[in-house]
Design an enzyme around this catalytic site. Structure first.
Site, PDB file in Angstrom:
ATOM      1  CG  HIS A  72      -6.113  -0.527 -58.491  1.00  0.00           C
ATOM      2  ND1 HIS A  72      -6.529   0.348 -59.465  1.00  0.00           N
ATOM      3  CD2 HIS A  72      -6.657  -0.083 -57.332  1.00  0.00           C
ATOM      4  CE1 HIS A  72      -7.294   1.284 -58.904  1.00  0.00           C
ATOM      5  NE2 HIS A  72      -7.379   1.042 -57.613  1.00  0.00           N
TER       6      HIS A  72
ATOM      7  CB  CYS B  34     -10.479  -0.027 -58.239  1.00  0.00           C
ATOM      8  SG  CYS B  34     -10.824   1.583 -57.535  1.00  0.00           S
TER       9      CYS B  34
ATOM     10  CG  ASN C  72      -7.642   4.931 -57.429  1.00  0.00           C
ATOM     11  OD1 ASN C  72      -8.013   4.376 -58.473  1.00  0.00           O
ATOM     12  ND2 ASN C  72      -7.967   4.494 -56.231  1.00  0.00           N
TER      13      ASN C  72
END
Ligand code: COA
Length: 328
Positions: free
Chosen positions: A255, A114, A285
């Site tokens: 994020h 990520c 996500n």
């Protein structure tokens, strides 16, 4: 004269198919209420069967080139941050190069889960300031829904597909551009968030597939606590490096894993939520795609103004985490 890396354009792409929490209620033992209250996610996108990561990446790249007024032929380097590449090899970046016709550009993939887009920004910035390159395309792109165990309610509700891109350009003498980047990893915590099988440790086999070892495993509760702590630390590191305080940060592009983690970082920075971009409700996500998707969302909505100090941050598998401060 100071050489700086400016973000000359951004772009993003989301697949058309929307998977809502109500859809997931029909697939696993979960509720919209649980998903929204624990994560903030309401829906996520799922790539069409014929779409692979390079297809999403190419669409996002075209929009970023367009905003920057750049031509693919001018690109010197393409970096694709992804943990869901088209193939084992060659790189997804090479396929994007082919799709764009950017044949002058070197191209490689980068895997920092990520945090991949922050890593790509940092590397691109270093290449520009070293004088190696002038025009760089960085992309975060994922088709994560192919690596999810759709019977595991603790992970399958969280992830989605998408791509975001940015054009990095060399600029001399100005105030704007990347001010600093900060990258971290703690490999001791690798197994808190990973896909155990499918590559060299546990090669593909019928047994591996039967046990779904090629899908995401996550100890969400542990990750949550570490993410909040490490993101606070990297925010402090960024402020200190630039001799700034939280009042100097104008906009946060975090994020998008969990709304509660985003709110914790915003609170540390004393930023009201109107100065924070939130897309986790719509995107879920999307790993390496999450930060550039959120950035493009805020840029196109006109929320980030010229002169703003914009903080980008991410946390994910590796475990990795990082931040970048950019003067817009
Ligand atoms: N629907 C309903 N219940 C669920 C569920 C779902 N989709 N998934 C898990 N549960 C249950 C669990 O089984 C558990 O039940 P139990 O108490 O009876 O054992 C309970 O909900 C609590 O689970 P827990 O994992 O402790 O929840 P949480 O509050 O930590 O929220 C996450 C889970 C995943 C949303 C949260 O931990 C998180 O966001 N973690 C970080 C994710 C992240 O940042 N990833 C890395 C960056 S990529």
């Amino acid at each position: 004269m100071t050489v700086r890396t400016v973000i000359a354009g951004t772009g993003s792409y989301l697949p058309e198919k929307i998977l809502t929490n109500a859809d997931l209620e029909k697939m696993v033992d979960t509720t919209d209420e649980w998903i929204v209250s624990r994560s903030g996610i309401r829906e996520r996108r799922v790539a069409a069967p014929e779409q692979a990561t390079s297809d999403l990446a190419t669409e996002a790249a075209r929009k970023a080139l367009d905003m920057a007024g750049s031509s693919a032929a001018d690109l010197d380097l393409i970096i694709v941050a992804t943990l869901s590449p088209d193939h084992f090899f060659p790189s997804t970046a090479g396929l994007v190069q082919r799709n764009l016709g950017a044949f002058k550009a070197a191209a490689f993939d980068l895997e920092a889960a990520c945090t991949g887009f922050i890593y790509a920004l940092s590397i691109g910035d270093a290449f520009i300031r070293m004088g190696s390159y002038e025009n760089i395309l960085i992309i975060g792109a994922e088709v994560l829904t192919r690596f999810i165990n759709w019977e595991d309610r603790s992970t399958c509700v969280l992830f989605g597909d998408g791509a975001g891109a940015a054009i990095l350009r060399r600029e001399e003498g100005g105030e704007r551009g990347v001010l600093s980047t900060h990258l971290h990893c703690d490999g001791r915590l690798a197994e808190l968030l990973y896909a155990p099988g499918g590559v060299s440790r546990i090669p593909p086999s019928h047994e591996m597939i039967d046990q779904k070892l090629n899908t995401v495993r996550m100890q969400g509760n542990e990750i949550f606590k570490i993410a909040v702590t490490k993101l606070r630390e990297v925010v402090e590191e960024t402020l200190e490096k630039n001799g700034l305080t939280e009042e100097d940060i104008d906009f946060l592009v975090p994020h998008q894993a969990n709304l509660r983690i985003i709110q914790a970082t915003a609170k540390r920075l004393n930023l009201p939520m109107e100065k924070v971009v939130v897309t986790v409700d719509r995107h879920g996500n999307t790993s390496a795609a999450s930060v550039p998707l959120a950035l493009d969302d805020a840029v196109r909505a006109g929320r980030i103004k010229s002169g703003d100090r914009v903080l980008l941050e991410a946390f994910g598998g590796g475990l990795t985490w990082g931040a970048a401060l950019v003067r817009w």
